[in-house]
Design a protein around this motif. Structure first.
Motif, mmCIF file in Angstrom:
data_model
loop_
_atom_site.group_PDB
_atom_site.id
_atom_site.type_symbol
_atom_site.label_atom_id
_atom_site.label_comp_id
_atom_site.label_asym_id
_atom_site.label_seq_id
_atom_site.Cartn_x
_atom_site.Cartn_y
_atom_site.Cartn_z
ATOM 1 N N UNK A 182 50.840 -78.682 105.075
ATOM 2 C CA UNK A 182 50.592 -77.380 105.498
ATOM 3 C C UNK A 182 50.573 -76.460 105.871
ATOM 4 N N UNK A 183 52.430 -76.419 106.484
ATOM 5 C CA UNK A 183 53.341 -75.902 107.229
ATOM 6 C C UNK A 183 54.095 -75.232 106.287
ATOM 7 N N UNK A 184 54.093 -74.271 105.519
ATOM 8 C CA UNK A 184 55.606 -74.385 105.297
ATOM 9 C C UNK A 184 57.016 -73.781 106.719
ATOM 10 N N UNK A 185 56.906 -73.645 107.379
ATOM 11 C CA UNK A 185 57.544 -73.751 108.536
ATOM 12 C C UNK A 185 58.170 -75.284 109.043
ATOM 13 N N UNK A 186 57.256 -75.617 109.466
ATOM 14 C CA UNK A 186 58.660 -77.475 109.358
ATOM 15 C C UNK A 186 58.943 -77.872 108.178
ATOM 16 N N UNK A 187 58.152 -77.449 107.417
ATOM 17 C CA UNK A 187 59.075 -77.912 106.290
ATOM 18 C C UNK A 187 60.510 -76.799 106.063
ATOM 19 N N UNK A 188 60.015 -75.447 105.849
ATOM 20 C CA UNK A 188 61.477 -74.929 106.061
ATOM 21 C C UNK A 188 62.179 -75.407 106.831
ATOM 22 N N UNK A 189 61.888 -74.962 108.243
ATOM 23 C CA UNK A 189 63.100 -75.624 108.709
ATOM 24 C C UNK A 189 63.620 -77.031 109.030
ATOM 25 N N UNK A 190 63.010 -77.726 108.372
ATOM 26 C CA UNK A 190 63.440 -79.302 108.336
ATOM 27 C C UNK A 190 64.684 -79.693 107.140
ATOM 28 N N UNK A 197 69.311 -75.465 101.036
ATOM 29 C CA UNK A 197 69.408 -73.416 101.138
ATOM 30 C C UNK A 197 68.011 -73.199 100.428
ATOM 31 N N UNK A 198 68.158 -71.765 101.443
ATOM 32 C CA UNK A 198 66.541 -71.373 101.640
ATOM 33 C C UNK A 198 66.273 -70.781 99.446
ATOM 34 N N UNK A 199 67.475 -70.272 98.863
ATOM 35 C CA UNK A 199 66.666 -70.311 97.681
ATOM 36 C C UNK A 199 66.365 -71.171 97.311
ATOM 37 N N UNK A 200 66.507 -72.899 97.272
ATOM 38 C CA UNK A 200 66.183 -73.935 96.712
ATOM 39 C C UNK A 200 64.891 -74.049 96.904
ATOM 40 N N UNK A 201 63.800 -72.967 97.517
ATOM 41 C CA UNK A 201 62.573 -73.201 98.545
ATOM 42 C C UNK A 201 61.829 -72.435 97.459
ATOM 43 N N UNK A 202 60.282 -72.657 97.199
ATOM 44 C CA UNK A 202 59.632 -71.754 96.738
ATOM 45 C C UNK A 202 58.566 -71.653 98.213
ATOM 46 N N UNK A 203 57.560 -71.220 97.764
ATOM 47 C CA UNK A 203 55.958 -71.308 98.610
ATOM 48 C C UNK A 203 54.828 -70.587 97.767
ATOM 49 N N UNK A 256 58.906 -74.689 119.242
ATOM 50 C CA UNK A 256 58.194 -76.051 118.338
ATOM 51 C C UNK A 256 58.875 -75.626 116.880
ATOM 52 N N UNK A 257 59.670 -76.347 116.067
ATOM 53 C CA UNK A 257 59.823 -76.471 114.356
ATOM 54 C C UNK A 257 58.218 -75.511 114.344
ATOM 55 N N UNK A 258 57.270 -75.537 114.421
ATOM 56 C CA UNK A 258 55.859 -74.832 113.900
ATOM 57 C C UNK A 258 56.345 -72.777 113.534
ATOM 58 N N UNK A 259 57.754 -72.849 114.223
ATOM 59 C CA UNK A 259 57.386 -71.376 114.362
ATOM 60 C C UNK A 259 58.674 -71.130 113.458
ATOM 61 N N UNK A 260 58.639 -69.806 112.887
ATOM 62 C CA UNK A 260 59.534 -68.809 111.273
ATOM 63 C C UNK A 260 61.043 -69.629 111.870
ATOM 64 N N UNK A 269 67.144 -74.438 121.246
ATOM 65 C CA UNK A 269 66.643 -75.605 120.467
ATOM 66 C C UNK A 269 65.958 -76.067 120.321
ATOM 67 N N UNK A 270 64.873 -76.705 119.351
ATOM 68 C CA UNK A 270 63.900 -77.004 118.570
ATOM 69 C C UNK A 270 63.659 -78.373 118.475
ATOM 70 N N UNK A 271 62.582 -78.651 118.557
ATOM 71 C CA UNK A 271 61.444 -79.733 118.561
ATOM 72 C C UNK A 271 60.601 -79.973 118.432
#
Length: 368
Positions: A182-190, A197-203, A256-260, A269-271
């Motif tokens: 359910x977390x858009x941010x972890x998905x997008x960041x990973x 590309x961000x243009x290949x992702x939709x919400x 944390x990668x749950x951040x935007x 760094x993130x993790x």
């Protein structure tokens, strides 16, 4: 899935009132009763718990580590000082002879609550009719057992913040598209770190008709992200990172990668929680960190490593309020009920949901 044996607790009223015991007296009795029941009870404590609770944990860690550790324990009672979905995972991984207890049933997760089975089923039907390409569902472990079961039923996998990349890489070997919730941010960041590309992702927003998307957008997208987020990590901003970089250039910003996406890009760094802890632990004395995660963990790290400067990235209290619901007096109430052989707040997941969820969980463990 819940068994409630006490009406007071069902109504969310105190089982141990302030009049009966002061906070100090609760801690004294907790130490005594925990020792008395040490052969019957093990306490699991999540990193985000307040110190007054965390001190009573026999095993500490993030949600998956705690559930996996619980699987190896043979004590009949497991008290999980965390939130509801964590206790569910623990119940699924442990034997039928063991009882998993959540000290306060109100300890949920705002992110997990942003997706339910009805919404997912409706979204999945729309997505499947919008494209001929194969969509592989991946759920972050921070979700209900019902959603884990959905993923198992549809040949997907669970992931954590530690292994999200390897799980997503597997998903793209299995299909052409990814549904990540359910977390858009972890998905997008990973996915962005993998070069998508961000243009290949939709919400997909479950509060809008067809998630606010057209069939054409679904067909064109490579990654479909669910509109969910962690209220704690959503509170960090790129402006906060920029301020630290400007005013304290010697400080490493780790988040944390749950951040935007903007925060993760701006940070050094993130993790995952484990990654952040290990990075700080292994850093030389005199190192300085600004950490973008829950405040109880940040404060605990600062206490554990006094030879390093460790501060929160945010000037505000980034507190997980649902985790904070687990208070020492609720923990004591759980112990008292066990002692009286009338355990309360038992978390039970039905066999069918467990079977399907374990399929998705086993896939993750296999891939990791």
């Amino acid at each position: 899935m819940l068994n409630l044996f006490e009406k007071d607790n069902q109504d969310h009223l105190p089982l141990i009132s302030e009049k009966e015991l002061s906070d100090a007296e609760v801690l004294v009795e907790l130490k005594k009763i925990k020792e008395e029941l040490k052969d019957e009870v093990v306490v699991l404590g999540h990193h985000y718990q307040q110190d007054d609770v965390f001190q009573f944990a026999d095993v500490t860690g993030d949600s998956l580590k705690l559930a996996q550790d619980a699987e190896k324990l043979d004590k009949p009672y497991i008290i999980f000082c965390g939130v509801h979905f964590m206790a569910e995972t623990t119940d699924m991984l442990t034997s039928d002879k063991q009882k998993v207890i959540l000290p306060d049933l109100r300890a949920g997760c705002s992110m997990a609550d942003m997706a339910n089975r009805e919404q997912i089923d409706k979204a999945w039907e729309f997505m499947k009719t919008s494209t001929a390409e194969k969509i592989v569902p991946i759920t972050y472990i921070n979700c209900s057992a019902a959603l884990k079961a959905f993923v198992g039923e549809n040949d997907g996998s669970i992931c954590t913040s530690s292994n999200a990349r390897s799980i997503i890489e597997w998903a793209f070997e299995e299909g052409q598209k990814l549904l990540f919730f359910p977390d858009q941010h972890l998905g997008r960041n990973t996915c962005a770190e993998m070069g998508i590309g961000l243009d290949e992702m939709v919400v997909y927003n479950p509060n809008m008709y067809n998630g606010g998307l057209t069939a054409e957008q679904i067909d064109k997208a490579k990654v479909i992200l669910w509109y969910g987020y962690c209220s704690v990590h959503q509170g960090f901003t790129a402006a906060q990172v920029e301020t630290i970089r400007k005013e304290k250039p010697e400080t490493t910003v780790i988040v944390h990668p749950e951040c935007s996406y903007e925060v993760v890009k701006a940070a050094h760094d993130n993790g995952s929680t484990a990654y952040i802890i290990n990075k700080i632990k292994e850093a030389p004395a005199g190192s300085s960190f600004a950490v973008g995660t829950e405040i109880n963990l940040v404060n605990r790290l600062a206490h554990q490593f006094p030879d390093k400067e460790i501060i929160s990235l945010s000037p505000y209290q980034c507190l997980c309020t649902t985790m904070y619901r687990v208070r020492p007096r609720w923990l004591l109430a759980s112990f008292r009920a066990i002692k009286e052989d009338k355990p309360i707040n038992i978390i039970q997941v039905d066999k069918k949901t467990t079977e399907l969820s374990m399929k998705a969980l086993s896939k993750m463990l296999e891939l990791s």
